[in-house]
Design a protein around this motif. Structure first.
Motif, PDB file in Angstrom:
ATOM      1  N   SER A 149     -26.342  45.257  -1.445  1.00 19.26           N
ATOM      2  CA  SER A 149     -25.034  45.695  -0.671  1.00 19.26           C
ATOM      3  C   SER A 149     -23.910  45.674  -0.617  1.00 19.26           C
ATOM      4  O   SER A 149     -23.004  45.882  -0.758  1.00 19.26           O
ATOM      5  CB  SER A 149     -25.643  46.595   1.234  1.00 19.26           C
ATOM      6  OG  SER A 149     -26.108  44.881   1.430  1.00 19.26           O
ATOM      7  N   ASP A 150     -24.419  44.007  -1.758  1.00 13.54           N
ATOM      8  CA  ASP A 150     -22.690  43.066  -1.408  1.00 13.54           C
ATOM      9  C   ASP A 150     -22.384  43.733  -2.762  1.00 13.54           C
ATOM     10  O   ASP A 150     -20.795  43.711  -3.136  1.00 13.54           O
ATOM     11  CB  ASP A 150     -23.298  42.284  -1.527  1.00 13.54           C
ATOM     12  CG  ASP A 150     -23.226  40.725  -0.021  1.00 13.54           C
ATOM     13  OD1 ASP A 150     -23.308  41.908   1.064  1.00 13.54           O
ATOM     14  OD2 ASP A 150     -23.722  39.986   0.063  1.00 13.54           O
ATOM     15  N   VAL A 151     -22.794  44.915  -4.170  1.00 13.26           N
ATOM     16  CA  VAL A 151     -22.294  44.974  -5.175  1.00 13.26           C
ATOM     17  C   VAL A 151     -21.390  45.865  -5.457  1.00 13.26           C
ATOM     18  O   VAL A 151     -21.647  46.552  -4.528  1.00 13.26           O
ATOM     19  CB  VAL A 151     -23.466  45.263  -5.605  1.00 13.26           C
ATOM     20  CG1 VAL A 151     -22.925  45.530  -7.452  1.00 13.26           C
ATOM     21  CG2 VAL A 151     -25.112  43.614  -6.114  1.00 13.26           C
ATOM     22  N   ARG A 152     -20.514  45.554  -5.793  1.00 10.26           N
ATOM     23  CA  ARG A 152     -18.937  47.007  -6.349  1.00 10.26           C
ATOM     24  C   ARG A 152     -19.549  47.345  -7.676  1.00 10.26           C
ATOM     25  O   ARG A 152     -19.800  46.496  -8.383  1.00 10.26           O
ATOM     26  CB  ARG A 152     -17.856  46.503  -5.593  1.00 10.26           C
ATOM     27  CG  ARG A 152     -17.394  46.092  -4.308  1.00 10.26           C
ATOM     28  CD  ARG A 152     -16.957  45.207  -4.474  1.00 10.26           C
ATOM     29  NE  ARG A 152     -15.034  46.428  -4.543  1.00 10.26           N
ATOM     30  CZ  ARG A 152     -14.329  46.074  -4.495  1.00 10.26           C
ATOM     31  NH1 ARG A 152     -13.556  44.781  -3.911  1.00 10.26           N
ATOM     32  NH2 ARG A 152     -12.983  46.832  -3.852  1.00 10.26           N
ATOM     33  N   MET A 153     -19.662  48.505  -7.891  1.00 13.55           N
ATOM     34  CA  MET A 153     -19.059  48.868  -9.140  1.00 13.55           C
ATOM     35  C   MET A 153     -17.435  49.699  -9.642  1.00 13.55           C
ATOM     36  O   MET A 153     -17.723  50.589  -8.468  1.00 13.55           O
ATOM     37  CB  MET A 153     -20.579  49.969  -8.966  1.00 13.55           C
ATOM     38  CG  MET A 153     -21.211  51.063 -10.692  1.00 13.55           C
ATOM     39  SD  MET A 153     -22.103  51.248 -10.610  1.00 13.55           S
ATOM     40  CE  MET A 153     -21.984  52.530 -12.293  1.00 13.55           C
ATOM     41  N   PHE A 154     -18.005  49.621 -10.299  1.00 12.87           N
ATOM     42  CA  PHE A 154     -16.569  50.156 -10.853  1.00 12.87           C
ATOM     43  C   PHE A 154     -16.532  50.962 -12.693  1.00 12.87           C
ATOM     44  O   PHE A 154     -17.843  50.561 -13.339  1.00 12.87           O
ATOM     45  CB  PHE A 154     -15.219  48.861 -11.385  1.00 12.87           C
ATOM     46  CG  PHE A 154     -14.769  48.798 -10.236  1.00 12.87           C
ATOM     47  CD1 PHE A 154     -13.923  48.732  -9.580  1.00 12.87           C
ATOM     48  CD2 PHE A 154     -15.476  47.375  -9.581  1.00 12.87           C
ATOM     49  CE1 PHE A 154     -13.150  48.115  -8.796  1.00 12.87           C
ATOM     50  CE2 PHE A 154     -14.890  46.735  -8.255  1.00 12.87           C
ATOM     51  CZ  PHE A 154     -14.133  47.242  -7.922  1.00 12.87           C
ATOM     52  N   GLU A 155     -15.892  52.068 -12.125  1.00 17.75           N
ATOM     53  CA  GLU A 155     -15.736  52.936 -14.009  1.00 17.75           C
ATOM     54  C   GLU A 155     -14.508  52.163 -14.401  1.00 17.75           C
ATOM     55  O   GLU A 155     -13.541  52.426 -13.952  1.00 17.75           O
ATOM     56  CB  GLU A 155     -16.191  54.617 -13.983  1.00 17.75           C
ATOM     57  CG  GLU A 155     -16.556  55.301 -15.178  1.00 17.75           C
ATOM     58  CD  GLU A 155     -15.530  56.770 -14.512  1.00 17.75           C
ATOM     59  OE1 GLU A 155     -17.015  57.522 -14.649  1.00 17.75           O
ATOM     60  OE2 GLU A 155     -14.850  57.238 -14.675  1.00 17.75           O
ATOM     61  N   VAL A 156     -14.851  52.493 -16.590  1.00 19.34           N
ATOM     62  CA  VAL A 156     -13.973  51.663 -17.014  1.00 19.34           C
ATOM     63  C   VAL A 156     -13.191  52.356 -17.912  1.00 19.34           C
ATOM     64  O   VAL A 156     -14.238  53.115 -19.114  1.00 19.34           O
ATOM     65  CB  VAL A 156     -14.108  50.305 -17.437  1.00 19.34           C
ATOM     66  CG1 VAL A 156     -12.828  49.770 -18.720  1.00 19.34           C
ATOM     67  CG2 VAL A 156     -14.401  49.648 -16.979  1.00 19.34           C
ATOM     68  N   THR A 157     -11.970  53.000 -18.073  1.00 17.46           N
ATOM     69  CA  THR A 157     -11.586  53.516 -18.785  1.00 17.46           C
ATOM     70  C   THR A 157     -10.692  53.649 -19.776  1.00 17.46           C
ATOM     71  O   THR A 157      -9.904  52.244 -19.710  1.00 17.46           O
ATOM     72  CB  THR A 157     -10.871  55.346 -18.045  1.00 17.46           C
ATOM     73  OG1 THR A 157     -10.145  55.128 -17.344  1.00 17.46           O
ATOM     74  CG2 THR A 157     -12.192  56.091 -17.197  1.00 17.46           C
ATOM     75  N   ASP A 158     -10.288  53.882 -20.815  1.00 19.96           N
ATOM     76  CA  ASP A 158      -8.871  53.690 -22.036  1.00 19.96           C
ATOM     77  C   ASP A 158      -7.519  54.477 -20.959  1.00 19.96           C
ATOM     78  O   ASP A 158      -7.934  55.421 -21.348  1.00 19.96           O
ATOM     79  CB  ASP A 158      -9.124  53.863 -23.702  1.00 19.96           C
ATOM     80  CG  ASP A 158      -8.327  53.762 -24.238  1.00 19.96           C
ATOM     81  OD1 ASP A 158      -8.441  52.500 -24.747  1.00 19.96           O
ATOM     82  OD2 ASP A 158      -7.507  54.718 -24.833  1.00 19.96           O
ATOM     83  N   ALA A 159      -6.896  53.208 -21.066  1.00 17.07           N
ATOM     84  CA  ALA A 159      -5.218  54.320 -20.275  1.00 17.07           C
ATOM     85  C   ALA A 159      -4.589  55.610 -21.421  1.00 17.07           C
ATOM     86  O   ALA A 159      -4.539  56.057 -21.027  1.00 17.07           O
ATOM     87  CB  ALA A 159      -4.468  53.156 -20.029  1.00 17.07           C
ATOM     88  N   ALA A 160      -4.751  54.978 -23.032  1.00 19.22           N
ATOM     89  CA  ALA A 160      -4.102  56.103 -23.539  1.00 19.22           C
ATOM     90  C   ALA A 160      -5.430  57.306 -23.911  1.00 19.22           C
ATOM     91  O   ALA A 160      -4.532  58.369 -23.583  1.00 19.22           O
ATOM     92  CB  ALA A 160      -4.405  55.187 -24.727  1.00 19.22           C
TER      93      ALA A 160
END
Length: 658
Positions: free
Chosen positions: A371-382
């Motif tokens: 439950s401590d863990v955070r998750m992120f999605e990464v996209t290319d800005a361009a």
């Protein structure tokens, strides 16, 4: 084949039971063996890149993601049974890899494929050619050119080494050593730190050897005897690891073997580098020690206590902290009030977005291992294309990996159907936990660690290769730290520090400009002594792995520590027992931290400092030339492409005041 570690949404699946982990380990071995048997059955005439090398590489592309996840759980799962299952599978997979890497029938297929492949064949990319070379070299380095009896001996040795290395790391990770201390003997420690410690029945506080307990005490506790007791406790842990370490020694010049595939190439190149830098640093270090002795003398006189005339091992962090406060008026405890975890994380992610041309989106209710863990999605800005995911697991808990590190979970590469898998990586650290009335507060050096490890994560996410063995941080081991070390420089930029900071109570108040200026001025405080400490670790490691004599590792540790760091080793201790790096892939490679720091300084000061620390054009050059290629080209070539010339040591020496 169904990928067991991928959810139906295409994300990494961590919801595995002990039984599933073991089953997946068996599946990996069984499927891999089938592929190997199929390749081994190819005739000499039909052996080529497409019938031999490609199937082996496609297997790697699939299995690396599966293997990464099931072996990762031993470091982070809160379930001991699951950690044990993960560790057991890790051992099995390592043993299978050793066995498979020594299959003569596979090596003969590779040899036949090489014989049937013209040097100028046009249907292979540069990455394909590099893959071919690396696979062939792997077999050679596994002893396939040796007579059969010697091959079997080597196989047995490699299996034993793998088991011993895992046992060494397990003892460190699961160590629960602690010491009970009266509160009166914790003078100088912040109230919130003391309140965060457990109590025994006698009302004493329990100090563990985990980072959030150990390091603050060594810096802040005014009671010398307490610091001495805690350091002794820390350096007499995991005694069984000494026997394990010495059992690993005794093989002829392991260092020469390890360096063959690194930038340094030869042992003399490393020893020359360490010795040369060591001599240069002594000029700084002797002056720094004299200043610290004076600080200690003045304190002892003010307290009416005896002064022994030296800086002991348990003194360095404490008096370095006092000097920092006196000379620069930089109080780490005050500074950390401006570096709350929410503020630093948000500011750091914004910087990485700007510099690398990315966008980050946090996933709500993510499928994670704790439950401590955070998750992120990464996209290319361009392009707005999703390019990967990463996880942040930042606080300590029982059984968890005790250091800070990036774990690659899934490489971004092509599958045999031409589809691209998205990379995933996790940053694991042990920053203090938030309390009921305070968020997690980071010291400045912890902010730097955060930047460094997230830099490794970005290397994994931004890499774009075809074959998994070249993905992300799969570069030469003595280059792997350079990209992340380079990004640490943002933590010493005044404008960046102001943007990152916000007082945890007065949320609109950044770090005062005067304090920031003092922090930047204090950057090179004790640079000589601190870099000598790194040289000590590198010299100990290289001596262990290049000596052909029987060594007493405890005696060697004590001797080199005093000779190199100029600070006496604590008697009757065995610090090497918790030197986890030499069992965690940095054997004959610890020098790489300083080696690569030379490159990181050159990259930052030659490009970013001149062109702007948040210059998107410079950042994109960095992403394209340093991060994206992964290990698909040599580190030296990547540096040349980014710098426009060969790297030099000049920027590094200037950066530490030489």
């Amino acid at each position: 084949m169904t990928i067991a570690t991928t959810t139906k949404e295409g994300l990494v699946n961590f919801q595995l039971t002990s039984a599933q982990v073991k089953e997946l380990g068996n599946t990996l071995i069984e499927h891999s063996r089938k592929v190997y048997d199929t390749v081994a059955a190819v005739s000499d005439a039909d052996s080529n890149f497409h019938t031999v090398i490609r199937p082996l590489a496609e297997l790697e592309n699939w299995s690396s993601a599966e293997e990464n996840v099931v072996t990762f759980l031993q470091y982070v799962s809160a379930d001991k049974a699951l950690r044990d299952a993960s560790m057991e599978v890790d051992k099995q997979l390592q043993e299978f890899a050793i066995e498979s890497g020594m299959r003569v029938d596979l090596y003969r297929r590779v040899q036949a494929a090489r014989a049937n492949t013209p040097a100028d064949v046009s249907d292979l990319s540069d990455e394909d050619r590099r893959l071919f070379d690396k696979i062939e070299l792997d077999f050679k380095r596994n002893g396939l050119a040796l007579p059969e009896a010697e091959r079997e001996t080597l196989k047995a040795i490699k299996k034993e080494l793998a088991d011993l290395s895992i046992d060494f790391s397990r003892r460190i990770n699961e160590d629960v050593t602690s010491i009970a201390i009266d509160e009166a003997d914790l003078d100088g420690m912040p109230r919130d730190w003391i309140d965060g410690l457990a109590k025994n029945e006698a009302g004493q506080r329990i100090v563990t050897m985990k980072y959030p307990d150990f390091f603050p005490l060594m810096k802040l506790c005014k009671v010398e005897e307490t610091r001495k007791k805690v350091l002794f406790t820390n350096e007499t842990r995991c005694k069984d690891n000494i026997a394990t370490l010495e059992k690993l020694l005794g093989y002829d010049n392991h260092a020469a073997f390890k360096l063959e595939v690194k930038m340094a190439k030869k042992v003399p190149a490393v020893t020359s580098f360490l010795d040369d830098l060591r001599k240069r640093l002594y000029v700084l270090a002797e002056k720094e020690l004299e200043v610290l002795r004076d600080v200690k003398k003045r304190e002892k006189e003010s307290l009416g206590q005896a002064y022994d005339g030296q800086i002991n091992a348990w003194d360095f962090s404490y008096y370095a902290r006092i000097l920092k406060e006196e000379k620069y008026n930089v109080n780490d405890e005050l500074v950390k009030e401006y570096f709350s975890m929410p503020s630093v994380t948000a500011g750091m992610l914004r910087i990485y977005e700007t510099v690398l041309g990315l966008k980050f989106k946090e996933i709500e209710k993510p499928p994670v291992w704790h439950s401590d863990v955070r998750m992120f999605e990464v996209t290319d800005a361009a392009s707005n294309e999703v390019i990967g995911h990463f996880y942040l697991d930042l606080h300590p808990r029982d059984g968890k990996y005790t250091h800070a590190a990036c774990f690659g979970l899934r490489p971004g590469c092509e599958n045999k159907h031409g589809q691209r898998t998205l990379p995933a990586a996790a940053m694991v650290a042990n920053f203090s936990k938030p309390t009921a009335d305070k968020p997690s507060l980071l010291k400045h050096d912890e902010v730097t660690t955060f930047f460094h490890e997230l830099g490794h994560v970005m290397h994994q996410i931004c890499s774009k290769v075809y074959w998994s063995r070249f993905h992300g941080t799969a570069v030469e081991r003595d280059f792997v730290e350079a990209p992340s070390q380079m990004l640490e420089n943002w933590c010493w930029d005044a404008a960046t520090l102001e943007k990152l900071s916000a007082h945890y109570i007065r949320k609109d108040e950044p770090l005062p400009k005067e304090l920031i200026q003092k922090m930047v001025e204090a950057k090179n405080l004790n640079a000589g002594l601190l870099n000598l400490r790194q040289i000590f670790f590198g010299t100990f490691d290289m001596t262990l792995h290049s000596s052909e004599e029987t060594l007493d590792t405890t005696a060697l540790w004590a001797k080199l520590r005093e000779e190199v760091t100029l600070i006496k080793n604590m008697p009757d201790t065995w610090g090497a027992s918790t030197f986890g790096h030499i069992m965690g892939g940095y054997d004959a490679g610890y020098y790489g931290y300083l080696w690569s720091e030379v490159f990181s300084a050159d990259m930052f000061f030659s490009r970013f400092e001149k062109e702007g620390v948040e210059n998107p054009k410079t950042g994109m050059d960095y992403r394209m030339h340093i991060l994206q290629p992964g290990g698909s080209i040599d580190g030296g070539d990547m540096l040349h492409n980014f710098l426009g010339r060969a790297p030099t040591m000049d920027a590094f020496l200037r950066s530490i005041g030489l």
